[in-house]
Design a protein around this motif. Structure first.
Motif, PDB file in Angstrom:
ATOM      1  N   THR A 113      -5.227   4.480  -8.784  1.00  0.00           N
ATOM      2  CA  THR A 113      -4.517   3.807  -7.598  1.00  0.00           C
ATOM      3  C   THR A 113      -5.511   3.150  -6.652  1.00  0.00           C
ATOM      4  O   THR A 113      -5.128   2.018  -6.141  1.00  0.00           O
ATOM      5  CB  THR A 113      -3.642   5.009  -6.944  1.00  0.00           C
ATOM      6  OG1 THR A 113      -4.993   6.170  -6.612  1.00  0.00           O
ATOM      7  CG2 THR A 113      -2.626   5.908  -7.444  1.00  0.00           C
TER       8      THR A 113
ATOM      9  N   LEU B 299      -6.346   9.038  -9.015  1.00  0.00           N
ATOM     10  CA  LEU B 299      -6.906   8.676  -7.667  1.00  0.00           C
ATOM     11  C   LEU B 299      -7.544   7.332  -7.924  1.00  0.00           C
ATOM     12  O   LEU B 299      -7.398   6.329  -7.156  1.00  0.00           O
ATOM     13  CB  LEU B 299      -7.835   9.424  -6.815  1.00  0.00           C
ATOM     14  CG  LEU B 299      -6.912  10.679  -6.467  1.00  0.00           C
ATOM     15  CD1 LEU B 299      -7.874  11.878  -5.996  1.00  0.00           C
ATOM     16  CD2 LEU B 299      -5.907  10.483  -5.254  1.00  0.00           C
TER      17      LEU B 299
ATOM     18  N   GLU C  58       0.883   4.016  -2.518  1.00  0.00           N
ATOM     19  CA  GLU C  58       0.730   5.432  -2.362  1.00  0.00           C
ATOM     20  C   GLU C  58       1.899   6.294  -2.803  1.00  0.00           C
ATOM     21  O   GLU C  58       1.825   7.235  -3.568  1.00  0.00           O
ATOM     22  CB  GLU C  58       0.501   5.700  -1.065  1.00  0.00           C
ATOM     23  CG  GLU C  58      -0.530   5.094  -0.412  1.00  0.00           C
ATOM     24  CD  GLU C  58      -0.708   5.251   1.035  1.00  0.00           C
ATOM     25  OE1 GLU C  58      -1.994   4.842   1.516  1.00  0.00           O
ATOM     26  OE2 GLU C  58       0.274   5.704   1.588  1.00  0.00           O
ATOM     27  N   LYS C  59       3.120   5.585  -2.781  1.00  0.00           N
ATOM     28  CA  LYS C  59       4.324   6.605  -3.230  1.00  0.00           C
ATOM     29  C   LYS C  59       4.311   6.673  -4.737  1.00  0.00           C
ATOM     30  O   LYS C  59       4.538   7.545  -5.468  1.00  0.00           O
ATOM     31  CB  LYS C  59       5.706   5.669  -2.890  1.00  0.00           C
ATOM     32  CG  LYS C  59       6.036   6.001  -1.423  1.00  0.00           C
ATOM     33  CD  LYS C  59       7.395   5.041  -1.027  1.00  0.00           C
ATOM     34  CE  LYS C  59       7.771   5.252   0.218  1.00  0.00           C
ATOM     35  NZ  LYS C  59       8.798   4.559   0.581  1.00  0.00           N
TER      36      LYS C  59
ATOM     37  N   ALA D 173      -4.910  -0.791  -5.783  1.00  0.00           N
ATOM     38  CA  ALA D 173      -4.585  -1.256  -4.445  1.00  0.00           C
ATOM     39  C   ALA D 173      -5.665  -2.515  -4.318  1.00  0.00           C
ATOM     40  O   ALA D 173      -5.302  -3.735  -3.658  1.00  0.00           O
ATOM     41  CB  ALA D 173      -4.952  -0.397  -3.536  1.00  0.00           C
TER      42      ALA D 173
ATOM     43  N   GLU E 281       0.786  -1.308  -0.138  1.00  0.00           N
ATOM     44  CA  GLU E 281       0.060   0.053   0.029  1.00  0.00           C
ATOM     45  C   GLU E 281       0.855   1.239  -0.021  1.00  0.00           C
ATOM     46  O   GLU E 281       0.805   2.290  -0.646  1.00  0.00           O
ATOM     47  CB  GLU E 281      -0.978   0.027   1.226  1.00  0.00           C
ATOM     48  CG  GLU E 281      -1.964  -1.094   1.122  1.00  0.00           C
ATOM     49  CD  GLU E 281      -2.691  -0.941   2.375  1.00  0.00           C
ATOM     50  OE1 GLU E 281      -3.684  -1.784   2.316  1.00  0.00           O
ATOM     51  OE2 GLU E 281      -2.553  -0.456   3.474  1.00  0.00           O
ATOM     52  N   LYS E 282       1.964   1.335   0.887  1.00  0.00           N
ATOM     53  CA  LYS E 282       2.920   2.325   0.814  1.00  0.00           C
ATOM     54  C   LYS E 282       3.462   2.592  -0.464  1.00  0.00           C
ATOM     55  O   LYS E 282       3.703   3.641  -0.900  1.00  0.00           O
ATOM     56  CB  LYS E 282       3.941   2.137   1.841  1.00  0.00           C
ATOM     57  CG  LYS E 282       3.360   2.287   3.308  1.00  0.00           C
ATOM     58  CD  LYS E 282       4.389   2.277   4.375  1.00  0.00           C
ATOM     59  CE  LYS E 282       4.058   2.283   5.625  1.00  0.00           C
ATOM     60  NZ  LYS E 282       5.178   1.958   6.862  1.00  0.00           N
TER      61      LYS E 282
ATOM     62  N   LYS F  84       1.503   6.524  -6.536  1.00  0.00           N
ATOM     63  CA  LYS F  84       0.529   7.517  -6.885  1.00  0.00           C
ATOM     64  C   LYS F  84       1.073   8.930  -6.865  1.00  0.00           C
ATOM     65  O   LYS F  84       0.686   9.648  -7.589  1.00  0.00           O
ATOM     66  CB  LYS F  84      -0.749   7.180  -6.070  1.00  0.00           C
ATOM     67  CG  LYS F  84      -1.301   5.934  -6.291  1.00  0.00           C
ATOM     68  CD  LYS F  84      -2.675   5.973  -5.187  1.00  0.00           C
ATOM     69  CE  LYS F  84      -3.192   4.783  -5.223  1.00  0.00           C
ATOM     70  NZ  LYS F  84      -4.291   4.401  -4.357  1.00  0.00           N
ATOM     71  N   ASN F  85       1.692   9.210  -5.583  1.00  0.00           N
ATOM     72  CA  ASN F  85       2.129  10.551  -5.431  1.00  0.00           C
ATOM     73  C   ASN F  85       3.171  10.780  -6.374  1.00  0.00           C
ATOM     74  O   ASN F  85       3.502  12.060  -6.934  1.00  0.00           O
ATOM     75  CB  ASN F  85       2.772  10.581  -4.149  1.00  0.00           C
ATOM     76  CG  ASN F  85       1.744  10.503  -2.888  1.00  0.00           C
ATOM     77  OD1 ASN F  85       0.733  10.869  -2.920  1.00  0.00           O
ATOM     78  ND2 ASN F  85       2.008   9.746  -1.884  1.00  0.00           N
TER      79      ASN F  85
END
Length: 538
Positions: A183, A180, A77-78, A187, A73-74, A80-81
Motif C-alpha cells: 500500500t 502494508l 487506504e480503503k 501511494a 490516498e483515502k 488496503k483495509n
C-alpha cells in the motif's frame, strides 16, 4: 505719445496671445501626461487583477490537486483495509477449517479408543468366563501398551496443532507487513504518476501550441521521404534485375511488378491519409485558434468595461486636477502680469488704480457679508432662544421631574453664566447676549457627535450607505476593514489634497476583493457607490 501707447497696447496684446498659446500648450502637455499616468495606473491595476486571478487559479489548482491526492490516498487506504480484512477473513476461515479437521480427527480417535475399550471389556468378560489367568495378564499388558500408544498419539497431535497455529500466525503477520508495504508503494507510485501526468500535460500543451505548424511541415517531409525511399527501392530492384544479380523467373518478375504496384498504391493511400490527417490537424488548430480568440475577445470586452469604469473616475479626478492646475497657472500668470506692469510706468499706474478699485469692491463685499452674517446670527439667536424657552417651560411643567432634570437645569444655568463672560466687544449689543444659547446648543451637538464616535471606536461595525463621509465628523480616524454589504461596488478614500489614496472594487466576483484594510485621517473623505460595512481594526 499716442503712438507709444498704441505700441504698448499692441505689445501687451501680443504678450497676452503668447501667454495664452503657452497656456494651451502646457495644458495639452499636462493632459497628455495625465492620460499617460491614467493609462499606466489602469495597466498596473489590470496587471494586479490578472496576477490575483492567476494566484487564485493556482490556489484552486493546488487545492484540487490536494483534494485529488487526499481522495486517492483515502481510496488506497480503503483498498488496503479491505484487502487486509479479506485476507484476515480468509486466514480465519483456514484456521477454522484446520481446527474443525483436527476436532474431527480427535473425535475419530476417541471413537477408536472407545471401540478398543469395548473390545477389551468383551475380552475381559471372555477371560473371566474361561478363567484363564495367562490370557488376562497378556490382555492387561496389551491394554497398557495400547493406552501408552494412545497417549503418545494424543501428545503428537497436540504438538502438531500448536505448530500449525504458530505457522499460521507467522504467515498472517508476514502477509500483513507485505500488504502494508504494497500500500505504501502504491501511494508513492500514485503520487509519482500524478506528478508525471501533470508534467506530461504541461509539456503536451506547450508542444501542441508550439508544434501545430511544425506537425504539418514534419508530416509533409515524412511523406516525401517515404516516397523517395520507395522510388529508390524500386530503382534498385530494377537495376538488380537488369544486371542479373537477382535472377528472377517470369513469375518472380510478375510478383515483383505486382509488389511494386501494391507499394505505389499503399504510398498513394498513405499520402491521401497523411493529407487528410494534415487537413484535420489544420482544422483542429483553426478551431482551437478560434476558441482562443473568442476567449481573448471576451476577456478584452470585460477589461474594456472595467477600463471604462475606471476611465470615468479618472476623468473626474483629472478634471478636478486640471481645474486646480488652471487656477494655479492663472495665479502665476497674474503674478507675472503684475511684474510686467511694474516694469512699465503707465501700466504700473493702471495696475495701482485697478488694485484700489478691487480693494474697494472687496471691502464693500466684506461689509455686505458682515451685515448678512449679523442678520443670520440674530435670526439663529432668536430661534435658539425660542427653543430654549420652550424646553425650559416643558421641564417646569413636568411634575415628576427628578434630580437628573434639576442637575441638567443647573448645568444649563452654569453654561449660560460662563458664556455670558465671553468677550463680545466686536459684536452688536443685540447679538452678544444671545451667543450663550447658541454655544449651549453647539456644545450639546458636539457631545452627541463625540459620543457617536466613541461608540464606533469601541469596535462596533458601522454600515455606510452609498454616499460621501468626512473622517473626524461622521467617524473617527484610524484603521478600518471595509466589507461589501451586498453585491459591492467601487470604494474610494480621498486625502486632504483630493487625490485618491484608496481606489478599489469591493465584491465577491473575480474582478473585486472581498475585503480591504486601510487607514484614514481627519479631513479625509470616504466615498462608496453602494452599501458597505466598516469594522474598526487595531
Amino acid at each position: 505719445m499716442k503712438n507709444q501707447e498704441e505700441e504698448l497696447k499692441n505689445q501687451d496684446r501680443q504678450n497676452e496671445k503668447k501667454a495664452e498659446k503657452l497656456k494651451k500648450k502646457e495644458l495639452k502637455k499636462q493632459q497628455k501626461k495625465e492620460k499617460k499616468k491614467a493609462e499606466k495606473q489602469k495597466n498596473e491595476e489590470l496587471n494586479k487583477q490578472q496576477k490575483k486571478e492567476k494566484e487564485k487559479a493556482e490556489k484552486l489548482k493546488n487545492e484540487e490537486l490536494n483534494k485529488q491526492q487526499k481522495e486517492e490516498e483515502k481510496k488506497a487506504e480503503k483498498q488496503k483495509n479491505e484487502e487486509l480484512k479479506k485476507q484476515q477473513k480468509k486466514e480465519k476461515k483456514k484456521a477454522e477449517k484446520q481446527k474443525n479437521e483436527e476436532l474431527k480427527q480427535q473425535k475419530k480417535e476417541k471413537k477408536k479408543a472407545e471401540k478398543l475399550k469395548e473390545e477389551e471389556l468383551k475380552q475381559r468378560k471372555r477371560d473371566k468366563e474361561s478363567n484363564e489367568p495367562n490370557k488376562k495378564a497378556i490382555a492387561s499388558k496389551n491394554d497398557a501398551i495400547k493406552a501408552e500408544e494412545m497417549l503418545k498419539s494424543q501428545k503428537k497431535a497436540a504438538e502438531e496443532n500448536k505448530a500449525l497455529e504458530e505457522q499460521a500466525l507467522v504467515k498472517l503477520t508476514a502477509k500483513a507487513q507485505a500488504l502494508l508495504q504494497l500500500t505504501a508503494d502504491a501511494a508513492i507510485k500514485a503520487e509519482e504518476k500524478l506528478k508525471s501526468q501533470e508534467k506530461a500535460a504541461e509539456e503536451n500543451k506547450a508542444l501542441e501550441e508550439q508544434g501545430l505548424v511544425q506537425l504539418d511541415a514534419d508530416a509533409a517531409i515524412k511523406a516525401e521521404e517515404k516516397l523517395e525511399s520507395q522510388e529508390k527501392e524500386a530503382e534498385e530492384n530494377k537495376a538488380l534485375e537488369e544486371q542479373g544479380l537477382v535472377q528472377l523467373d517470369a513469375d518472380a518478375a510478375i510478383k515483383a511488378e505486382e509488389k511494386l504496384e501494391s507499394q505505389e498504391k499503399e504510398a498513394k493511400e498513405n499520402k491521401a491519409l497523411e493529407e487528410q490527417g494534415l487537413v484535420q490537424l489544420a482544422a483542429d488548430a483553426a478551431i482551437k485558434a478560434e476558441e482562443k480568440l473568442e476567449s481573448q475577445e471576451k476577456e478584452a470586452a470585460e477589461n474594456k468595461v472595467l477600463e471604462e469604469q475606471a476611465l470615468v473616475q479618472l476623468a473626474a479626478d483629472a478634471a478636478i486636477k486640471a481645474e486646480e492646475k488652471l487656477e494655479i497657472q492663472e495665479k502665476e500668470a497674474a503674478e507675472n502680469k503684475v511684474l510686467e506692469e511694474q516694469a512699465l510706468v503707465q501700466l504700473a499706474a493702471d495696475a495701482a488704480i485697478k488694485a484700489e478699485e478691487k480693494l474697494e469692491i472687496q471691502e464693500k463685499e466684506a461689509e455686505e457679508n458682515k451685515v448678512l452674517e449679523e442678520q443670520a446670527l440674530v435670526q439663529l439667536a432668536a430661534d435658539a432662544a425660542i427653543k430654549a424657552e420652550e424646553k425650559l417651560e416643558n421641564q417646569e411643567k413636568a411634575s415628576g421631574a427628578d434630580e437628573e432634570s434639576q442637575d441638567e437645569l443647573k448645568s444649563q444655568d452654569t453654561i449660560m453664566q460662563e458664556n455670558s463672560q465671553i468677550d463680545t466687544s466686536g459684536a452688536d449689543e443685540k447679538i452678544a447676549p444671545q451667543f450663550t444659547l447658541i454655544n449651549f446648543f453647539l456644545s450639546k451637538e458636539k457631545d452627541k457627535d463625540q459620543s457617536k464616535q466613541n461608540n464606533f471606536s469601541e469596535g462596533a461595525p458601522k454600515t455606510l450607505s452609498a454616499g460621501q463621509y468626512i473622517v473626524g465628523k461622521d467617524l473617527p480616524a484610524g484603521w478600518y476593514k471595509a466589507v461589501p454589504n451586498g453585491e459591492g461596488s467601487n470604494f474610494f478614500v480621498y486625502d486632504t489634497s483630493g487625490t485618491a489614496a484608496v481606489n478599489t472594487i469591493l465584491g465577491n466576483d473575480s474582478f473585486s476583493v472581498p475585503e480591504y484594510v486601510f487607514f484614514c485621517d481627519d479631513g479625509n473623505i470616504i466615498e462608496t457607490m453602494a452599501s458597505v460595512k466598516l469594522i474598526h481594526a487595531e
